[in-house]
Scaffold this motif. Structure first.
Motif, mmCIF file in Angstrom:
data_model
loop_
_atom_site.group_PDB
_atom_site.id
_atom_site.type_symbol
_atom_site.label_atom_id
_atom_site.label_comp_id
_atom_site.label_asym_id
_atom_site.label_seq_id
_atom_site.Cartn_x
_atom_site.Cartn_y
_atom_site.Cartn_z
ATOM 1 N N VAL A 83 3.911 -17.478 -6.466
ATOM 2 C CA VAL A 83 3.806 -16.442 -6.794
ATOM 3 C C VAL A 83 4.041 -15.303 -5.616
ATOM 4 C CG1 VAL A 83 1.290 -16.292 -7.817
ATOM 5 C CG2 VAL A 83 1.664 -16.641 -5.271
ATOM 6 N N LEU A 84 4.589 -14.074 -5.488
ATOM 7 C CA LEU A 84 4.922 -13.212 -4.823
ATOM 8 C C LEU A 84 3.879 -12.281 -4.389
ATOM 9 C CD1 LEU A 84 7.530 -12.366 -3.683
ATOM 10 C CD2 LEU A 84 8.611 -11.025 -5.871
ATOM 11 N N LEU A 85 4.091 -11.816 -3.531
ATOM 12 C CA LEU A 85 2.726 -11.084 -2.657
ATOM 13 C C LEU A 85 3.717 -9.250 -2.958
ATOM 14 C CD1 LEU A 85 0.933 -12.791 -0.053
ATOM 15 C CD2 LEU A 85 0.588 -13.036 -2.396
ATOM 16 N N THR A 86 2.892 -8.460 -2.424
ATOM 17 C CA THR A 86 3.458 -7.185 -2.070
ATOM 18 C C THR A 86 2.210 -6.030 -2.089
ATOM 19 O OG1 THR A 86 4.111 -5.155 -3.543
ATOM 20 C CG2 THR A 86 3.275 -6.621 -5.269
ATOM 21 N N PHE A 87 1.914 -5.083 -2.162
ATOM 22 C CA PHE A 87 1.282 -4.288 -1.984
ATOM 23 C C PHE A 87 0.091 -3.590 -2.970
ATOM 24 C CE2 PHE A 87 3.312 -1.117 -4.216
ATOM 25 C CZ PHE A 87 3.103 -0.451 -5.033
ATOM 26 N N ASN A 88 -0.852 -3.629 -2.199
ATOM 27 C CA ASN A 88 -2.681 -3.779 -3.086
ATOM 28 C C ASN A 88 -2.522 -1.900 -3.281
ATOM 29 O OD1 ASN A 88 -4.166 -4.825 -4.121
ATOM 30 N ND2 ASN A 88 -5.669 -4.889 -2.638
ATOM 31 N N SER A 89 -3.156 -2.337 -4.770
ATOM 32 C CA SER A 89 -3.996 -0.990 -5.092
ATOM 33 C C SER A 89 -4.711 -1.211 -5.582
ATOM 34 C CB SER A 89 -2.387 -0.627 -6.000
ATOM 35 O OG SER A 89 -2.167 -1.349 -6.951
ATOM 36 N N CYS A 90 -5.429 0.136 -6.232
ATOM 37 C CA CYS A 90 -6.463 -0.146 -6.772
ATOM 38 C C CYS A 90 -7.138 -0.245 -7.866
ATOM 39 C CB CYS A 90 -8.203 1.140 -6.206
ATOM 40 S SG CYS A 90 -7.539 2.541 -7.420
ATOM 41 N N GLY A 91 -6.485 -0.372 -8.412
ATOM 42 C CA GLY A 91 -6.205 -0.838 -10.331
ATOM 43 C C GLY A 91 -7.159 0.771 -10.731
ATOM 44 N N GLN A 92 -8.207 1.677 -10.207
ATOM 45 C CA GLN A 92 -9.075 2.398 -10.916
ATOM 46 C C GLN A 92 -8.542 3.957 -10.621
ATOM 47 O OE1 GLN A 92 -11.472 0.614 -12.479
ATOM 48 N NE2 GLN A 92 -10.766 -1.094 -11.638
ATOM 49 N N CYS A 93 -7.795 4.217 -9.718
ATOM 50 C CA CYS A 93 -7.819 5.277 -9.657
ATOM 51 C C CYS A 93 -7.240 6.299 -10.634
ATOM 52 C CB CYS A 93 -7.686 6.585 -8.335
ATOM 53 S SG CYS A 93 -5.852 5.703 -7.552
ATOM 54 N N SER A 94 -6.303 7.468 -11.100
ATOM 55 C CA SER A 94 -6.015 8.036 -11.747
ATOM 56 C C SER A 94 -3.746 8.173 -11.278
ATOM 57 C CB SER A 94 -5.670 9.603 -12.000
ATOM 58 O OG SER A 94 -5.397 10.731 -10.853
ATOM 59 N N GLN A 95 -3.824 7.467 -10.756
ATOM 60 C CA GLN A 95 -2.356 7.294 -10.304
ATOM 61 C C GLN A 95 -2.191 5.945 -10.732
ATOM 62 O OE1 GLN A 95 -1.212 10.485 -8.911
ATOM 63 N NE2 GLN A 95 0.278 9.037 -7.952
ATOM 64 N N CYS A 96 -3.296 4.433 -10.434
ATOM 65 C CA CYS A 96 -2.891 3.689 -10.705
ATOM 66 C C CYS A 96 -2.591 3.370 -12.422
ATOM 67 C CB CYS A 96 -3.917 2.739 -10.172
ATOM 68 S SG CYS A 96 -4.173 2.459 -8.619
ATOM 69 N N HIS A 97 -3.852 4.541 -12.757
ATOM 70 C CA HIS A 97 -3.906 4.419 -14.572
ATOM 71 C C HIS A 97 -2.079 5.087 -14.765
ATOM 72 C CE1 HIS A 97 -8.684 3.736 -15.439
ATOM 73 N NE2 HIS A 97 -7.799 2.809 -14.558
ATOM 74 N N SER A 98 -1.909 5.563 -14.545
ATOM 75 C CA SER A 98 -0.711 6.302 -15.062
ATOM 76 C C SER A 98 0.494 5.122 -14.631
ATOM 77 C CB SER A 98 -0.158 7.788 -14.772
ATOM 78 O OG SER A 98 -0.305 8.268 -12.824
ATOM 79 N N GLY A 99 0.312 4.193 -13.925
ATOM 80 C CA GLY A 99 1.712 3.299 -13.672
ATOM 81 C C GLY A 99 2.581 4.171 -12.181
ATOM 82 N N ASP A 100 0.954 4.455 -11.315
ATOM 83 C CA ASP A 100 2.222 5.229 -9.998
ATOM 84 C C ASP A 100 1.684 4.394 -8.496
ATOM 85 O OD1 ASP A 100 3.561 6.269 -8.552
ATOM 86 O OD2 ASP A 100 2.594 8.489 -8.717
ATOM 87 N N PRO A 101 1.411 2.967 -8.544
ATOM 88 C CA PRO A 101 0.234 2.399 -7.788
ATOM 89 C C PRO A 101 0.917 2.595 -6.215
ATOM 90 C CG PRO A 101 1.685 0.735 -8.838
ATOM 91 C CD PRO A 101 2.130 2.196 -9.769
ATOM 92 N N ALA A 102 1.549 2.865 -6.473
ATOM 93 C CA ALA A 102 2.145 2.536 -4.712
ATOM 94 C C ALA A 102 1.715 4.128 -4.209
ATOM 95 C CB ALA A 102 3.803 3.334 -4.295
ATOM 96 N N TYR A 103 0.677 4.996 -5.342
ATOM 97 C CA TYR A 103 0.609 6.511 -4.943
ATOM 98 C C TYR A 103 -1.251 6.593 -4.860
ATOM 99 C CZ TYR A 103 5.137 7.847 -3.492
ATOM 100 O OH TYR A 103 6.741 7.164 -3.021
ATOM 101 N N CYS A 104 -1.447 5.077 -4.876
ATOM 102 C CA CYS A 104 -2.632 5.083 -5.114
ATOM 103 C C CYS A 104 -3.920 5.230 -4.647
ATOM 104 C CB CYS A 104 -3.823 3.186 -4.913
ATOM 105 S SG CYS A 104 -5.117 2.981 -5.192
ATOM 106 N N HIS A 105 -5.009 6.263 -4.493
ATOM 107 C CA HIS A 105 -5.315 6.949 -3.541
ATOM 108 C C HIS A 105 -6.254 6.311 -2.982
ATOM 109 C CE1 HIS A 105 -6.568 9.290 -7.696
ATOM 110 N NE2 HIS A 105 -5.487 10.726 -6.887
ATOM 111 N N ASP A 106 -6.259 4.953 -2.915
ATOM 112 C CA ASP A 106 -6.912 3.985 -1.735
ATOM 113 C C ASP A 106 -5.922 3.413 -1.145
ATOM 114 O OD1 ASP A 106 -8.975 3.816 0.115
ATOM 115 O OD2 ASP A 106 -9.896 1.921 -1.634
#
Ligand SMILES: [Zn+2]
Ligand SMILES: [Zn+2]
Length: 368
Positions: A83-106
């Motif tokens: 596996v390769l590791l990368t930055f984390n994101s919540c997967g729940q917020c509107s940013q994550c839902h719109s495919g933009d997890p680098a700007y995840c609310h959390d």
């Protein structure tokens, strides 16, 4: 789980390799045995203490390894898988839902707080907890605990030493060009700074089929590397006004500029390089967190400039990292040309060489 980590006891001190006890993975967590980890500029920013991180601290956020154990509910990967590791994101917020997890609310909490969401640490030494989970991993260590959101499965034959930096520096540089600025075929691209992110941006410019790629970089060896990787011109800012030198090549200015230097003077000067409707992408983190860019408002209006902050190349790792892996396999991301591999116990030498410019991208290799 007993292992080791490069621990930073205080800001700006050398790392020491110490025995560390890692928790078993909880529900949704993935314990990864780290085989290789790149050193990124952001590690050094946090090592300086400027971001207010807790100490003692385990940094490292370009990890690559093999899944050792998974917690309840994990279905994305299984033990034994690379596996390769990368930055984390919540997967729940509107940013994550719109495919933009680098700007995840959390994003800040999940990547910079260096604890689990419940405030606990997953790493300990004999005197207590050690801050970890930097970028959802802390991979300057034999083991890292990640989550499904920040793990990407690799093919069995993947070379972990080569691919490790895809998870931050490479996706940032390539993504800045392809995703954040959406550079078009035939457009012009200026890159400030020929470190790993800047050189990755050169490769992004080649992939985008930019007509003119210009690297601005004070170190001769890095200018040469940029040319070898496909830049059309490499400018030494010491030999004259950089904007004049760019306009000698591009009389109407550049469509896109990517700053990877974080140098406020260089960024300010680059405003004079922009073509009408040009965009300047800010990627490099300045030395001072209070750094301010004075913006000449009238030219910005007259020529329709865009100034854009960029984190992680606006990457959606779930989709973008597999694309980068395929581009590497196709020979279009020869990142090994600017990578140097160090044994893990030479982490302090590797960081010194990164600071001095002796190496561009240092990758630490952990013995099995
Ligand atoms: Zn989110
Ligand atoms: Zn990074």
């Amino acid at each position: 789980m007993q292992g080791t980590a490069a621990v930073l006891r205080e800001p700006n001190q050398p790392y020491s390799i110490e025995p560390i006890r890692f928790d078993p993975p909880r529900a949704g967590e993935i314990l990864v045995r780290i085989h290789a980890v790149g050193i990124c500029h952001t590690d050094m920013v946090f090592a300086s203490g400027a971001m207010g991180s807790p100490f003692p601290l385990i940094l490292g956020h370009e990890g690559a390894g093999v899944v050792e154990k998974v917690g309840d509910g994990v279905t994305k990967v299984r033990p034994g898988q690379k596996v390769l590791l990368t930055f984390n994101s919540c997967g729940q917020c509107s940013q994550c839902h719109s495919g933009d997890p680098a700007y995840c609310h959390d994003f800040v909490g999940l990547n910079f707080a260096c604890v689990r969401p419940d405030g606990s640490s997953c790493a300990h030494d004999d005197s207590g907890p050690v801050a970890a989970r930097f970028f959802g991993q802390s991979s300057f260590a034999s083991h890292a605990i990640a989550q499904e959101r920040n793990v990407i499965a690799l093919p069995d034959d993947a070379d972990l030493n080569i691919l490790a930096p895809l998870g931050c520096g490479v996706q940032t540089g390539v993504g800045a060009v392809l995703r954040s600025l959406n550079a078009q075929a035939g457009s012009s691209l200026v890159i400030l700074g020929g470190g790993a992110v800047g050189l990755s941006a050169v490769l992004g410019g080649k992939i985008a089929d930019c007509a003119s790629i210009i690297m601005i970089e004070p170190q001769q060896a890095r200018r040469q590397l940029a040319l070898e990787l496909g830049a059309d011109h490499a400018i030494d800012p010491a030999t004259g006004d950089a904007a004049d030198q760019v306009r000698a090549i591009l009389p109407h200015g550049a469509n896109n500029i990517v700053d990877t230097s974080g140098n406020v003077g260089a960024i300010f000067a680059s405003l004079n390089m922009l073509a009408p409707h040009g965009a300047l992408g800010l990627v490099g983190v300045p030395g001072s967190l209070d750094a301010v860019l004075p913006l000449p408002i009238v030219p910005a209006i007259t020529y329709g400039y865009t100034i854009k902050g960029i984190i992680e190349g606006d990457s959606d790792p779930e989709n973008f990292l597999p694309q980068l892996i395929a581009l590497h396999a196709a020979g279009k991301l020869p990142i090994e040309k600017f990578s140097t591999i160090y044994p893990f116990d030479q982490i302090n030498e590797a960081i010194a060489d990164s600071h001095s410019g002796k190496c561009v991208k240092a990758i630490l290799e952990l013995s099995a």
